[in-house]
Design a protein around this motif. Structure first.
Motif, PDB file in Angstrom:
ATOM      1  N   ALA A   1      -4.286  -3.893  -2.969  1.00 63.63           N
ATOM      2  CA  ALA A   1      -3.563  -4.632  -4.001  1.00 63.63           C
ATOM      3  C   ALA A   1      -3.741  -4.052  -5.403  1.00 63.63           C
ATOM      4  CB  ALA A   1      -4.010  -6.098  -4.003  1.00 63.63           C
ATOM      5  N   GLN A   2      -4.647  -3.099  -5.562  1.00 63.05           N
ATOM      6  CA  GLN A   2      -4.871  -2.507  -6.874  1.00 63.05           C
ATOM      7  C   GLN A   2      -3.676  -1.643  -7.273  1.00 63.05           C
ATOM      8  OE1 GLN A   2      -7.607  -3.490  -8.625  1.00 63.05           O
ATOM      9  NE2 GLN A   2      -7.963  -4.754  -6.796  1.00 63.05           N
ATOM     10  N   GLU A   3      -3.312  -1.700  -8.548  1.00 61.42           N
ATOM     11  CA  GLU A   3      -2.123  -0.962  -8.987  1.00 61.42           C
ATOM     12  C   GLU A   3      -2.311   0.557  -8.894  1.00 61.42           C
ATOM     13  OE1 GLU A   3      -1.727   0.891 -11.920  1.00 61.42           O
ATOM     14  OE2 GLU A   3      -3.788   0.669 -12.633  1.00 61.42           O
ATOM     15  N   TRP A   4      -3.573   0.992  -8.875  1.00 66.26           N
ATOM     16  CA  TRP A   4      -3.845   2.428  -8.801  1.00 66.26           C
ATOM     17  C   TRP A   4      -3.976   2.947  -7.374  1.00 66.26           C
ATOM     18  CZ3 TRP A   4      -8.322   1.979  -6.237  1.00 66.26           C
ATOM     19  CH2 TRP A   4      -9.205   0.941  -6.574  1.00 66.26           C
ATOM     20  N   TRP A   5      -3.898   2.070  -6.368  1.00 63.44           N
ATOM     21  CA  TRP A   5      -4.069   2.531  -4.989  1.00 63.44           C
ATOM     22  C   TRP A   5      -2.977   3.556  -4.638  1.00 63.44           C
ATOM     23  CZ3 TRP A   5      -8.003   2.306  -1.752  1.00 63.44           C
ATOM     24  CH2 TRP A   5      -7.798   2.744  -0.441  1.00 63.44           C
TER      25      TRP A   5
ATOM     26  N   HIS B   1      -0.599   4.473  -2.681  1.00 62.96           N
ATOM     27  CA  HIS B   1       0.370   4.177  -1.614  1.00 62.96           C
ATOM     28  C   HIS B   1       1.352   5.342  -1.475  1.00 62.96           C
ATOM     29  CE1 HIS B   1      -0.897   0.026  -1.034  1.00 62.96           C
ATOM     30  NE2 HIS B   1      -0.905  -0.142  -2.348  1.00 62.96           N
TER      31      HIS B   1
ATOM     32  N   ARG C   1      -2.403  11.077  -8.707  1.00 64.33           N
ATOM     33  CA  ARG C   1      -2.600   9.648  -8.474  1.00 64.33           C
ATOM     34  C   ARG C   1      -3.796   9.411  -7.546  1.00 64.33           C
ATOM     35  NH1 ARG C   1      -0.094   4.861  -9.140  1.00 64.33           N
ATOM     36  NH2 ARG C   1      -0.236   3.310  -7.474  1.00 64.33           N
TER      37      ARG C   1
ATOM     38  N   GLN D   1     -11.170   5.505 -10.001  1.00 65.96           N
ATOM     39  CA  GLN D   1     -11.144   4.046 -10.090  1.00 65.96           C
ATOM     40  C   GLN D   1     -12.100   3.414  -9.079  1.00 65.96           C
ATOM     41  OE1 GLN D   1      -9.588   2.171 -12.269  1.00 65.96           O
ATOM     42  NE2 GLN D   1      -7.967   3.435 -13.147  1.00 65.96           N
TER      43      GLN D   1
END
Length: 448
Positions: free
Chosen positions: A291-295, A297, A308, A315
């Protein structure tokens, strides 16, 4: 080493101890003058490990996947034990400093923690443990202590009984050796789990171990060792995931789909978290990370995706270290936390997140079919090499180990010397030596 036990009593306080440390923390097993005043004892320790041959050899030892294998064509330079140790040291130095530890001391422990690991990673460790069953087994952490205090040629003292020079290894301070000790107990003495394969000292290294642990509360690890241990967990869990994604072994979508998730949780339970842990707790941990915005995907290997992914690595390391720092400070307040004044506090949820990352890399990187076939070949190399060296000893050993073999009192001690030589090899040198010795007179094939 029994013959020089009295040297401990003569250990000098060659420096005033850094703030937060007692005088006994900077004592050395054998007293020695400082060649360059102005450095702290822990700075000297760090320099000795950095300049050691044992640390350099880690560049040729497997971390997770073996450098140079055909399956690694995607990347000619995967992480090794050396790069892992350097990354662990960077994480540990900063976390330790934030908690009031001496940063050089923690860095020394992190740089030292894998020095005793043999060629081929944990696979080589298991093969050597089989061969060394009659002389007390093999354990990488116990081998690290042996290397730091006996095998790495740096300091020698005169044995008062024989008059012969005896190695005291790097002759690090008591605090540095204690900080590098993850498992401060002998074989079969792990608290609550006497069958554990993890231990930190062989029986014939007990004199220096007992000196290191003088005044320690039972089998409790010192605070700096706990920081090192968590830094190790953080570094390899995060970087193994990074390498797995970069190699294409881990498909990002599998982290969101059953039954793949259930396989991940099954690997984690009992191996990376206590048996009986509810898989739902691991699912929640994984979902928090996703759910982290930096994951990262949808990682596809492009330059943007690589950047990224590198940001996600940073992170994750920050997340795991800051959580431990804040929880420990909440428990113990401000000031310097050193030696036995505190315990590192890592929130359970953060430990679950770290564990699930380990399980992902375990399932998709280490358990690949080609990796198991490779590990089978590596076990053959180690065991046949052990037989061949035993048959050719002492003449077939390297000069350092040849002398130790001749000095050994019995078969157990001689077997330990064979183990010491094999543990010192890199992956490539183990293969070369095996290729040279296997099949010649005196070397009997041990495995099909």
């Amino acid at each position: 080493m029994d013959g020089i036990a009295s040297a401990a009593a003569a250990s000098s306080h060659d420096h005033l101890p850094p703030a937060g440390y007692e005088a006994s923390a900077v004592e050395r097993w054998a007293a020695e003058p400082d060649k360059r005043p102005g450095r702290t004892a822990f700075q000297r320790d760090r320099a000795r490990v950095l300049h050691s041959a044992a640390l350099r050899r880690l560049a040729g030892k497997t971390q997770v996947v073996t450098p140079g294998e055909p399956s690694q064509a995607w990347d000619p330079s995967p992480r090794t034990r050396l790069t892992h140790s350097l990354e662990c040291a960077q994480v540990g130095r900063e976390l330790g400093a934030a908690l009031g530890c001496d940063p050089d001391l923690v860095e020394t422990a992190c740089l030292s923690h894998d020095l005793g690991h043999p060629p081929f990673g944990h696979n080589g460790e298991q093969a050597l443990n089989e061969f060394a069953g009659d002389c007390g087994g093999f354990e990488g952490n116990a081998q690290s202590l042996r290397l730091l205090t006996r095998l790495e040629p740096k300091r020698f003292v005169t044995d008062p009984e024989s008059g012969e020079p005896v190695s005291v290894g790097l002759n690090l301070t008591r605090a540095a050796l204690d900080a590098a000790t993850k498992y401060p107990w002998p074989r079969g003495a792990r608290p609550g789990d006497p069958h554990s394969v993890k231990f930190g000292v062989y029986e014939d290294d007990r004199p220096v171990f007992d000196w290191v642990r003088a005044g320690a509360p039972g089998t409790r690890t010192c605070f700096e060792a706990q920081v090192m241990d968590w830094s190790d967990d953080v570094a390899y869990s995060v970087h193994d995931l990074e390498d797995g994604l970069h190699a294409g072994h881990i498909e990002p979508a599998c982290l969101q789909a059953d039954p793949e998730r259930q396989e991940i949780f099954a690997v984690a339970v009992g191996r990376y978290v206590p048996a009986g842990t509810d898989p739902e707790e691991l699912a929640e941990a994984l979902d928090r990370l996703l759910a982290q915005e930096w994951w990262p995907h949808g990682y596809d290997g492009s330059a943007v995706a690589q950047a990224r992914l590198k940001d996600a690595t940073s992170q994750l390391i920050g997340r795991f270290c800051l959580a431990a720092e804040h929880a420990t400070r909440e428990a113990y307040g401000g000031g310097r936390l050193t030696r036995y004044a505190a315990e590192l506090v890592v929130p359970r949820g953060i430990r679950m997140e770290c564990a699930v990352l380990k399980a992902v890399a375990d399932l998709y990187v280490m358990q690949r079919d080609e990796q198991e076939r490779l590990r089978a070949r590596q076990r053959v190399v180690v065991l046949e090499l052990a037989d061949a060296l035993t048959a050719r000893a002492p003449e077939g050993l390297d000069p350092q180990f040849r002398a130790l073999f001749r000095q050994a009192d019995d078969d157990r001690a001689r077997t330990r010397v064979i183990v010491d030589q094999i543990a010192s090899l890199t992956d490539a040198s183990a293969r070369r030596l095996h290729a040279r010795l296997a099949g010649r007179p005196g070397g009997r094939p041990r495995r099909p």
